[in-house]
Enzyme design. Sequence first.
Site, PDB file in Angstrom:
ATOM      1  N   LYS A 158      36.278  41.282  26.737  1.00 22.93           N
ATOM      2  CA  LYS A 158      35.153  40.925  27.615  1.00 22.93           C
ATOM      3  C   LYS A 158      35.450  41.494  29.000  1.00 22.93           C
ATOM      4  CE  LYS A 158      32.230  38.511  30.170  1.00 22.93           C
ATOM      5  NZ  LYS A 158      32.384  39.405  31.335  1.00 22.93           N
ATOM      6  N   GLY A 204      42.191  37.327  36.265  1.00 23.68           N
ATOM      7  CA  GLY A 204      41.059  37.003  37.127  1.00 23.68           C
ATOM      8  C   GLY A 204      41.426  35.868  38.072  1.00 23.68           C
ATOM      9  N   SER A 205      40.414  35.141  38.476  1.00 22.04           N
ATOM     10  CA  SER A 205      40.625  34.119  39.506  1.00 22.04           C
ATOM     11  C   SER A 205      41.196  32.827  38.919  1.00 22.04           C
ATOM     12  CB  SER A 205      39.292  33.820  40.182  1.00 22.04           C
ATOM     13  OG  SER A 205      38.391  33.315  39.217  1.00 22.04           O
ATOM     14  N   GLY A 229      40.495  30.690  35.455  1.00 23.23           N
ATOM     15  CA  GLY A 229      41.690  30.345  34.666  1.00 23.23           C
ATOM     16  C   GLY A 229      41.706  28.864  34.299  1.00 23.23           C
ATOM     17  N   GLU A 244      46.745  35.641  34.179  1.00 23.15           N
ATOM     18  CA  GLU A 244      47.235  36.442  35.318  1.00 23.15           C
ATOM     19  C   GLU A 244      46.239  36.209  36.441  1.00 23.15           C
ATOM     20  OE1 GLU A 244      50.005  38.069  35.059  1.00 23.15           O
ATOM     21  OE2 GLU A 244      50.232  38.004  32.888  1.00 23.15           O
ATOM     22  N   CYS A 269      45.429  42.618  43.099  1.00 24.65           N
ATOM     23  CA  CYS A 269      45.985  41.262  42.961  1.00 24.65           C
ATOM     24  C   CYS A 269      47.277  41.109  43.732  1.00 24.65           C
ATOM     25  CB  CYS A 269      46.188  40.928  41.489  1.00 24.65           C
ATOM     26  SG  CYS A 269      47.250  42.091  40.646  1.00 24.65           S
ATOM     27  N   GLU A 277      43.212  33.355  48.970  1.00 24.65           N
ATOM     28  CA  GLU A 277      43.095  34.779  48.640  1.00 24.65           C
ATOM     29  C   GLU A 277      41.719  35.301  49.060  1.00 24.65           C
ATOM     30  OE1 GLU A 277      42.490  35.910  44.472  1.00 24.65           O
ATOM     31  OE2 GLU A 277      44.020  37.452  44.739  1.00 24.65           O
TER      32      GLU A 277
END
Length: 494
Positions: free
Chosen positions: A188, A241-242, A246, A264, A299, A398
């Site tokens: 995806k 992703g974020s 997650g 991650e 990242c 972030e």
Amino acid sequence: MDQANIDALAAAPVAAQGLFIDGAWRAAQSGAVMEVTSPIDGRKLTTIADAGAEDVEAAVASARRAFDKGTWSRAAPGYRKAVLLKIAAAIEAEALSLAVLGVRDNGTEISMAIKAEPGSAAATFRYYAEALDKVYGEVAPTAETVLGMILREPVGVVGAIVPWNFPLMIGAWKIAPALAMGNSVVLKPSEVASLSLLRLVEICAECGLPEGVLNVVTGQGAVSGEALGLHSDVDVLVFTGSGGVGRKLLEYSAKSNIKRLYLELGGKSPNVVFADAPDLKQAAKVSAAGIFRNSGQVCVAGSRLLVERSIHEEFASLLAAEAKAMKVGNPLQLDTQAGAIASEMQLSKVSGFVETTLTEGGNLLAGGARILAETGGSYYAPTVFDAVTPEMTLSRDEVFGPVLAVTPFDTEEDALRMANGTEYGLAAAVWTSNLSRAHRMVRAIDAGVVHVNTYGGADNTVPLGGHRQSGNGHDKSLHALDKYVNLKTAWLQM
Ligand code: NAD
């Protein structure tokens, strides 16, 4: 790579894209599509299929059928190796066209994209192709009356959900080791940047990957991503992703089949510069690249610059000068050093952080504004804030954009406390000529990777994974293979 080739590739129209399920392209069952706009100029590029839960169902079923059939999952390793090597070569053969397609989709400057995207994806497929027939089972040290064997088996169906910042590179970090170990995959991509991955999936099929082994569902994260996360026939879900998404995936896993999850996530990585850094000018140049390349949408970006107080003013000025000198603009130009922000939504998030930092008392040394609005594209000036205290939002959250927070420190202990002072632990760097201090800092900084006298650049031979709220898995290196295997014990009574 020359500008004329890039311009010619960039002028080509991009066809409407479908879903790749069971070895064939098809529309979403609902017929829904999403418009794709280029952040280069805000113009419509094409459409992608907006998959629903029913399409995810079809993709997972296809992956399961392929896995059970065994054409790939139970094939001799040599066969899987040959196919993956062929894919690596095919990516290399059309590297420029893949890079240009990706840049039109997400705005990364081409000088970076060519290496980080097809360059890295090809290297990753080659690395895992070469690794897969060197992974052995084990014989346990049992009594002679027993044979205890530890077998490594593919897990089954792997779901992979990836972000928009380096789709090909990060996609390959998941797909290549998963396929190498014999799994089937449902991928995806991010709705913001799907195009180069859609071409990669097609390349895999052209290189002989059997149908159903790699499927792709595009569309909205909250729809097709959620359906994949909740699917009970997905055995392992790998995600980049974020942290917010997650967390949702952890819930989906709990609500469905307790699928294994590897996350991650984001970072707020400290870049610590001591007064005895070997070369301050070089440190400033590399540090600027470490936060401003790809407009900070990296990242591991070194978004917090911690500088020893005795060189703080000098170093902050060097950094501000680097930021101001940076060539920001059309990412398809070879000499552009920072391209576009991937979406208008991300750009307004970046602006929001800058507003907040001004309100909280940050001292703006460079940037701080949207630029090149007349192009219709999404560009933001490389931004440096000095006098950012550890309590301020810019030290903690972030941004995922070209915004650097500069904070002075007095002692090594201060530097360490600040370096570890966020909920993240993805990356870090230390600049010093003192080898003992470098070692102490490498050991004491709680992060997945600590660079010394450089920033970034780690290759496939080493893992990338976060500590604390930056995640729990590892991409790259032989360690990544563990995510894609089940250990099975065979206990044979003699
Ligand atoms: P995101 O979390 O918004 O989206 C990532 C993916 O999740 C996309 O494919 C999206 O469609 C999907 N998604 C969104 N909502 C979902 C849901 N409810 N269920 C399932 N899937 C869903 O992240 P992003 O904005 O695409 O990427 C930026 C983030 O990724 C940053 O936090 C960055 O630090 C992180 N990142 C981490 C690494 C790493 O290696 N640790 C690498 C690159 C990016």
